[in-house]
Design a protein around this motif. Sequence first.
Motif, short mmCIF file in Angstrom:
data_model
loop_
_atom_site.label_atom_id
_atom_site.label_comp_id
_atom_site.label_asym_id
_atom_site.label_seq_id
_atom_site.Cartn_x
_atom_site.Cartn_y
_atom_site.Cartn_z
N ARG A 289 41.80 47.86 58.37
CA ARG A 289 42.02 47.18 59.65
C ARG A 289 41.32 47.89 60.81
O ARG A 289 41.07 47.28 61.85
N GLU A 290 40.99 49.18 60.62
CA GLU A 290 40.11 49.83 61.59
C GLU A 290 38.73 49.20 61.58
O GLU A 290 38.05 49.13 62.61
N LEU A 291 38.33 48.76 60.41
CA LEU A 291 36.97 48.25 60.23
C LEU A 291 36.86 46.74 60.42
O LEU A 291 35.79 46.25 60.84
N PHE A 292 37.93 46.00 60.12
CA PHE A 292 37.84 44.54 60.07
C PHE A 292 38.99 43.87 60.80
O PHE A 292 40.08 44.41 60.92
N ASP A 293 38.73 42.63 61.24
CA ASP A 293 39.77 41.80 61.84
C ASP A 293 40.60 41.09 60.78
O ASP A 293 41.78 40.81 60.98
N LEU A 294 39.97 40.80 59.65
CA LEU A 294 40.57 40.04 58.57
C LEU A 294 40.13 40.70 57.26
O LEU A 294 38.98 41.14 57.15
N VAL A 295 41.04 40.79 56.28
CA VAL A 295 40.74 41.51 55.04
C VAL A 295 41.11 40.66 53.84
O VAL A 295 42.23 40.15 53.74
N ARG A 296 40.16 40.49 52.92
CA ARG A 296 40.41 39.79 51.66
C ARG A 296 40.82 40.81 50.60
O ARG A 296 40.16 41.85 50.44
N ILE A 297 41.92 40.55 49.90
CA ILE A 297 42.35 41.41 48.80
C ILE A 297 41.79 40.85 47.50
O ILE A 297 42.21 39.79 47.02
N ASP A 298 40.80 41.53 46.96
CA ASP A 298 40.15 41.08 45.74
C ASP A 298 41.10 41.26 44.55
O ASP A 298 41.79 42.27 44.44
N HIS A 299 41.13 40.27 43.64
CA HIS A 299 42.00 40.28 42.45
C HIS A 299 43.47 40.44 42.86
O HIS A 299 44.20 41.29 42.34
N PHE A 300 43.90 39.60 43.78
CA PHE A 300 45.27 39.66 44.29
C PHE A 300 46.30 39.57 43.17
O PHE A 300 47.37 40.19 43.27
N ARG A 301 45.99 38.87 42.09
CA ARG A 301 46.99 38.68 41.03
C ARG A 301 47.44 40.02 40.44
O ARG A 301 48.52 40.11 39.85
N GLY A 302 46.65 41.07 40.61
CA GLY A 302 47.04 42.39 40.12
C GLY A 302 48.26 42.95 40.81
O GLY A 302 48.89 43.88 40.29
N PHE A 303 48.64 42.40 41.95
CA PHE A 303 49.86 42.83 42.61
C PHE A 303 51.11 42.23 41.94
O PHE A 303 52.21 42.73 42.15
N GLU A 304 50.92 41.15 41.19
CA GLU A 304 52.05 40.55 40.47
C GLU A 304 52.12 41.10 39.03
O GLU A 304 53.19 41.47 38.56
N ALA A 305 50.99 41.12 38.36
CA ALA A 305 50.89 41.68 37.01
C ALA A 305 49.43 41.97 36.73
O ALA A 305 48.54 41.28 37.25
N ALA A 306 49.17 42.99 35.93
CA ALA A 306 47.80 43.39 35.62
C ALA A 306 47.64 43.57 34.12
O ALA A 306 48.59 43.92 33.42
N TRP A 307 46.44 43.32 33.63
CA TRP A 307 46.12 43.45 32.21
C TRP A 307 45.82 44.92 31.91
O TRP A 307 44.88 45.50 32.46
N HIS A 308 46.66 45.53 31.08
CA HIS A 308 46.53 46.94 30.72
C HIS A 308 45.90 47.06 29.34
O HIS A 308 46.45 46.58 28.34
N ILE A 309 44.74 47.72 29.27
CA ILE A 309 44.01 47.91 28.02
C ILE A 309 44.12 49.38 27.61
O ILE A 309 43.73 50.26 28.40
N PRO A 310 44.63 49.70 26.44
CA PRO A 310 44.63 51.11 26.00
C PRO A 310 43.22 51.67 26.05
O PRO A 310 42.25 51.00 25.67
N VAL A 311 43.08 52.90 26.53
CA VAL A 311 41.75 53.44 26.77
C VAL A 311 40.90 53.49 25.51
O VAL A 311 39.66 53.41 25.57
N ASP A 312 41.52 53.62 24.35
CA ASP A 312 40.76 53.70 23.09
C ASP A 312 40.59 52.34 22.41
O ASP A 312 40.04 52.27 21.31
N ALA A 313 41.06 51.28 23.01
CA ALA A 313 40.96 49.96 22.39
C ALA A 313 39.50 49.54 22.29
O ALA A 313 38.71 49.77 23.22
N PRO A 314 39.10 48.91 21.19
CA PRO A 314 37.69 48.54 21.02
C PRO A 314 37.23 47.45 21.97
O PRO A 314 36.07 47.42 22.37
N THR A 315 38.12 46.53 22.35
CA THR A 315 37.76 45.48 23.29
C THR A 315 38.93 45.23 24.24
O THR A 315 40.05 45.73 24.03
N ALA A 316 38.68 44.40 25.25
CA ALA A 316 39.73 44.05 26.21
C ALA A 316 40.75 43.10 25.61
O ALA A 316 41.78 42.82 26.24
N ALA A 317 40.49 42.60 24.40
CA ALA A 317 41.45 41.70 23.76
C ALA A 317 42.75 42.41 23.42
O ALA A 317 43.82 41.79 23.34
N THR A 318 42.67 43.73 23.20
CA THR A 318 43.86 44.52 22.93
C THR A 318 44.45 44.98 24.26
O THR A 318 43.91 45.89 24.90
#
Length: 504
Positions: A289-318
């Motif tokens: 807000r120091e920088l901008f009058d209006l701010v867009r929150i990218d990927h807002f849905r992450g505030f409700e729930a986010a897709w968690h991928i185990p760091v060693d998983a081979p793909t994002a499907a896991t």
Amino acid sequence: MSVLPKTGPLAARRAGVLLHLTSLPSPYGPGDVGPAAYAFVDFLASAGCSVWQVLPLVPAHAGEPSPYNALSAMAGNPELISLELLRDQGLLDDADLAAVADGTLTRGAARQRAADAWERGGDADPERIDDFELWAREHQDWLTAYVEFVALAELVGSTEWRTWDPALRDREPTAVAELLATAPDRVRSLRWEQYAFDVQWTALREYAEERGVLVFGDLPIFVSFDSADVWSDRDLFELDATGRPTTVTGCPPDYFAADGQRWNNPHYAWQRMAADGFGWWRRRVLRQRELFDLVRIDHFRGFEAAWHIPVDAPTAATGEWLKSPGRGVLSALLEVSGEGTLVAEDLGLITPEVDELREEFGLPGMKVLQFAFDGNDDNPYLPERHGELSVVYTGTHDNDTTLGWWRTLDDASRRRALDVLAHPEVPMPWSLVHEAFRSTARLAVVPAQDLLGLGSEARMNTPGTAVGNWTWQAPAGAFPAGGALAARLRTLVDNTGRAPRRTV
């Protein structure tokens, strides 16, 4: 039903243009906070457009121009500092700028010269030094970590801080201080660059405000792993004892990606963040807000729930959806941001819970017209389904240009679009621009490429690709104030009631 904001930027109907600073014309490489930025404000004002939307202004990794992969979520990108304005201050000369233009001097080296000149002149102007030190104290909560991280990365030769010596990796004060002591000029320059960026950006903001133009910024919900933010505040992220993420961000498989997408940002340790009332998020949004009058929150849905991928998983499907403390975070954000100053990027797979969260806090969502014409009567992007509490776009920085998109459509898709558009007789992309402006959405934003009628060659970003992105620049003279393009926009703004009255 959501309550419309009665104060703030979205209390009135407005029109805006999406153009990142790096896309401004410049003889010195990517665009910056210089004369072309001021000229673009003049264009917007003459066109009746009261919003200028930009992408994140954060410092990007070397060789990776994406503003969504930053060295710091709080710092400004020093590449956006105008060398011309530094020359006007007497910190550079014409020969320096000519050397940058012909490639014999880098912009970074030119900034170092300016920093040295600024410091030499400090003895004659102690008030200037006092102003700098006051600014540095006010921003020390992120400035110190940023300077340390970037200076150490340069000395070590890598931003991959997990590969550093354990004492540096763990930010042990003695080890950090000893290595930084070997590069005092660079440390001073990094601090000064942030101050110089803020001074130039603040002056541009004030110029825009005087002409009735608001600046609309962008806040990516997640931060880069190799960043000052994660290195300096490891306890706020889901990491193991060595700093390795235990789970990373992404999205599950869908029509576009059979294995899902793996973004590799670390997830937040929400319980620890909540312990101080989400202080880190409060500081982050306050900085925006120091920088901008209006701010867009990218990927807002992450505030409700986010897709968690185990760091060693081979793909994002896991992976799995895990809940986030959206109400707690948003309550904290709105306390410091103010009513009518935040917009939710709610594109993609959105659940009723995400919509409920956004509406509960009165945040406008996004409507992208390029997504509207699939033949589904329930399509939320159709013009009749927009609603006032929204921001409508022809396309975003992640879409093809409207002309490029139109050229790829089959005949059936084109017929569906033309059947919906109010002015199908107007050639693309302007028929879609007309549709955006006549929308019920409080704010209509059009990418600059659409105003110029450019095709796919001017696309800003293609998600899922690693090359050829973020480099488009407008040609010199593309946006003259008072020209034919400004006049055409001004007529459209006036005819669709998107010229808010100026108030003192």
